[in-house]
Structures are given as C-alpha cells and as structure tokens.
Write a protein that holds these residues in place. Structure first.
Motif, PDB file in Angstrom:
ATOM      1  N   GLY A  39       0.810  -1.216   0.000  1.00  0.00           N
ATOM      2  CA  GLY A  39       0.000   0.000   0.000  1.00  0.00           C
ATOM      3  C   GLY A  39       0.841   1.263   0.000  1.00  0.00           C
ATOM      4  O   GLY A  39       0.526   2.244  -0.672  1.00  0.00           O
ATOM      5  N   LEU A  40       1.950   1.226   0.755  1.00  0.00           N
ATOM      6  CA  LEU A  40       2.822   2.399   0.861  1.00  0.00           C
ATOM      7  C   LEU A  40       3.644   2.650  -0.402  1.00  0.00           C
ATOM      8  O   LEU A  40       4.110   3.760  -0.622  1.00  0.00           O
ATOM      9  N   VAL A  43       0.921   0.615  -4.643  1.00  0.00           N
ATOM     10  CA  VAL A  43      -0.427   1.180  -4.742  1.00  0.00           C
ATOM     11  C   VAL A  43      -0.397   2.704  -4.590  1.00  0.00           C
ATOM     12  O   VAL A  43      -1.037   3.432  -5.347  1.00  0.00           O
ATOM     13  N   ALA A  44       0.376   3.183  -3.602  1.00  0.00           N
ATOM     14  CA  ALA A  44       0.431   4.632  -3.349  1.00  0.00           C
ATOM     15  C   ALA A  44       1.012   5.393  -4.539  1.00  0.00           C
ATOM     16  O   ALA A  44       0.455   6.400  -4.975  1.00  0.00           O
ATOM     17  N   PHE A  45       2.135   4.910  -5.084  1.00  0.00           N
ATOM     18  CA  PHE A  45       2.770   5.610  -6.201  1.00  0.00           C
ATOM     19  C   PHE A  45       1.946   5.466  -7.479  1.00  0.00           C
ATOM     20  O   PHE A  45       1.887   6.373  -8.303  1.00  0.00           O
ATOM     21  N   GLY A  46       1.299   4.313  -7.625  1.00  0.00           N
ATOM     22  CA  GLY A  46       0.460   4.095  -8.803  1.00  0.00           C
ATOM     23  C   GLY A  46      -0.747   5.012  -8.822  1.00  0.00           C
ATOM     24  O   GLY A  46      -1.036   5.660  -9.827  1.00  0.00           O
ATOM     25  N   THR A  47      -1.445   5.089  -7.688  1.00  0.00           N
ATOM     26  CA  THR A  47      -2.626   5.951  -7.638  1.00  0.00           C
ATOM     27  C   THR A  47      -2.249   7.422  -7.560  1.00  0.00           C
ATOM     28  O   THR A  47      -3.077   8.295  -7.813  1.00  0.00           O
ATOM     29  N   GLY A  48      -0.979   7.706  -7.210  1.00  0.00           N
ATOM     30  CA  GLY A  48      -0.496   9.087  -7.197  1.00  0.00           C
ATOM     31  C   GLY A  48      -0.064   9.574  -8.569  1.00  0.00           C
ATOM     32  O   GLY A  48       0.252  10.750  -8.744  1.00  0.00           O
ATOM     33  N   GLU A 102       4.783   6.123   9.597  1.00  0.00           N
ATOM     34  CA  GLU A 102       4.278   6.666   8.336  1.00  0.00           C
ATOM     35  C   GLU A 102       3.483   7.968   8.499  1.00  0.00           C
ATOM     36  O   GLU A 102       3.713   8.934   7.770  1.00  0.00           O
ATOM     37  N   ILE A 103       2.530   7.979   9.450  1.00  0.00           N
ATOM     38  CA  ILE A 103       1.750   9.210   9.654  1.00  0.00           C
ATOM     39  C   ILE A 103       2.647  10.356  10.137  1.00  0.00           C
ATOM     40  O   ILE A 103       2.542  11.477   9.618  1.00  0.00           O
ATOM     41  N   VAL A 246      -1.721   7.283   3.091  1.00  0.00           N
ATOM     42  CA  VAL A 246      -0.551   7.921   3.717  1.00  0.00           C
ATOM     43  C   VAL A 246       0.616   7.977   2.734  1.00  0.00           C
ATOM     44  O   VAL A 246       1.296   8.998   2.596  1.00  0.00           O
ATOM     45  N   GLY A 247       0.841   6.865   2.040  1.00  0.00           N
ATOM     46  CA  GLY A 247       1.933   6.814   1.059  1.00  0.00           C
ATOM     47  C   GLY A 247       1.748   7.814  -0.058  1.00  0.00           C
ATOM     48  O   GLY A 247       2.701   8.472  -0.494  1.00  0.00           O
TER      49      GLY A 247
END
Length: 319
Positions: A39-40, A43-48, A102-103, A246-247
């Motif tokens: 997720g960090l 998924v995070a970089f892909g959806t970003g 992370e947060i 968060v990512g």
C-alpha cells in the motif's frame, strides 16, 4: 462530449482500481510482503500518478497555482474525505508502524513544505517560492522514505515464516503482473480523462486557478486513491487502504513537488498557507484517531468527512 469523456474516465478508474488491488495483493502474497508495504509503495505511487502527471504538466505550462493547489488539495482530500468515506464503509485497521512512522513522516513532509514556502517570513527573498534547491531537498527526503520502506519490506520477509502460496488462489506471476499493469494503466488514463475534462468544465464557470487546483483537479486526481481505498476496504485489505492514503500524501509532496519545482520554480499563492495548516491539523486528527484501538472507526470517518465538507465550503466562498 466533455461530459461523456468524464464518464469514461470514472468507469476506467473504478474497474482499474479493482484489477490493481487484486493484482498487487496477490503479488504481495507471492513475495510474502505485508499488504501495508504494498500500500505504501506500489499502490500509493500508482494511484499518485494522476497528481504527478497533472502537476508536472502544469509546472511545464507555468501554472504554479494548479501545481501546488493540486498537491495540497489532494492531500487534504486524501486524509479527510478518502479516509472518512473508506472508514465509514468499513472501519480501517491501523498497523503499529503506520502510527509510529508513516503518519509522522507525512506530518513532517507537510512541515517541510510549510517551511520551504515561507521565504518572506524567513527573510530569504521578497517572494515565496518553491525553488529548484527546495525541490532537491524534497527528493532527498523522498529517498529517505524509500529507504525506510525497502528496509521494512526486507525485515518483514526475513521475520516471516516460509509457507507455500496457493497458486490456484493467487494466480501465476505473469497473470498478476498483467492484471496489475492493466489496472494501473486504466487508473492513470481514467484519472487523466477526469482531470482534463473536469478542469475544462470548471474554467467555463470562471473559477480561479488556485480554486481549480484545490477542488476540481484535486478531487479528480484523488479519485484513484478514493476508489482504490474503498475497493481495498471492501475486500478487507484495510492495510492497503490506509497505506495507500498515507503513502500517496508523502509521494505527492516529496516526489511530485520535488520534480515539478526542479522543472520550474513555483511561486506560492499566499492563500495556500491556510490550506497547508489545515492539512497539518487533519494529519494530527488522523494520528489521534489511529491510536484509538488501532483503527479508524465509522464515527471518526464521518467526522473527517464533515471536516472536509466544511473546508470545501470555506474555500469556495473564499475564492
């Protein structure tokens, strides 16, 4: 035609998110990597990617208000509305590393942004700018975050017990890579269609660049995070859901703004100081909510959603 393309974009986002979650979750199982790490990162970089695409294009075109407004607006939306709606649908389980590392890292990234845009206050120059040297600082922080994630993934693999993965259930490597790439491509292209067409609609209504960046572009480019997180929560992959949010917030500030400001120094609209402070406050709320029984519950999700709606009404009236 614009409205039709907008609907096509939404359809691609929804279906792409479904494929992307399935593929990345299965790859995590095959690699024996915790879903939180997936997720960090993936998924995070892909959806970003939509935020990155929009912000970098805006920087190239000299639309600094859209670039910075998009990033700040997307992060506010992620931490309030995306977490809020996702937690309301299915309470989000929070891993200990998310609370401890992370947060707080997302909070520090926002503090770094606030400090680096305060040139007038610090007596550096007469104009608030995100300069190329600021961009290098952002990218250095991003490399530290990447190092932490890679180390966490390696440690988790070493600590995990070796067990056979059910190939029939998870699928083969080739199939999962294909599903993940296809899902990501649909998310990026769908996000692009939504952002481009919603922005065109907004400009027709005479909205300012800052407002467009904070609202229409931010909402449009954050749809992948929203849909991916809701899909992950519904599939009981809440670690991916929160890790994705968060990512993405860390990725948006450190990588996207870092690259955009290296391409072209970004003048900062004074109104954005308020929005960045709102982002800091929301990150603190997320931290507090995450510490209650290690989950973000339905009522906490509702509170975050209401806070976003109040903020949205305020910035529309402000502009």
């Amino acid at each position: 035609m614009i409205y039709l393309l907008l609907l096509v974009g939404f359809a691609l986002l929804i279906k792409g998110a479904d494929y992307f979650i399935d593929g990345s979750s299965n790859i995590a199982s095959l690699f024996r990597i915790p879903p939180l790490i997936v997720g960090l990162t993936i998924v995070a970089f892909g959806t970003g990617a939509p935020e990155a695409t929009v912000s970098i294009i805006a920087a190239l075109e000299g639309s600094a208000d859209v670039t910075i407004g998009n990033i700040v607006g997307s992060n506010i939306l992620n931490i309030s509305l995306v977490v809020g709606i996702t937690a309301f649908i299915f309470p989000l389980k929070v891993e200990r590393p998310t609370i401890k590392k992370e947060i707080p890292f997302a909070f520090l990234s926002t503090i770094a942004l606030l400090v680096l845009i305060s040139d007038r206050l610090l007596g550096i120059t007469n104009e608030n700018l995100i300069t190329r040297s600021d961009g290098i600082i952002f990218l250095l922080f991003f490399s530290i975050f990447l190092y932490y994630v890679i180390e966490a993934a390696r440690n988790s693999r070493e600590a995990s017990t070796v067990k056979e993965v059910d190939i029939e259930q998870t699928g083969s490597w080739g199939k999962n890579i294909l599903i993940t790439v296809a899902g990501l491509a649909a998310i990026i292209f769908g996000g692009y269609l939504v952002v481009e067409n919603s922005t065109e609609i907004a400009y027709r209504f005479g909205m300012s660049e800052t407002l467009v960046g904070l609202t229409i572009v931010a909402i449009g480019s954050s749809l992948p995070e929203l849909i991916t997180s809701i899909t992950a929560a519904m599939k009981k992959q809440s670690e991916i859901a929160l890790g994705n949010i968060v990512g993405s917030s860390i990725f948006n500030i450190l990588f996207v703004l870092g690259v955009a400001s290296i391409i072209s120094p970004l003048p900062v609209n004074d109104k954005l100081f308020f929005d960045i402070i709102v982002l800091l406050i929301l990150t603190v709320f997320l931290f507090i909510f995450s510490r209650t029984q290690y989950k973000v519950g339905k009522y906490e999700g509702m509170a975050l959603t209401i806070l976003y709606l109040v903020y949205l009404i305020y910035i529309i009236m402000r502009n």
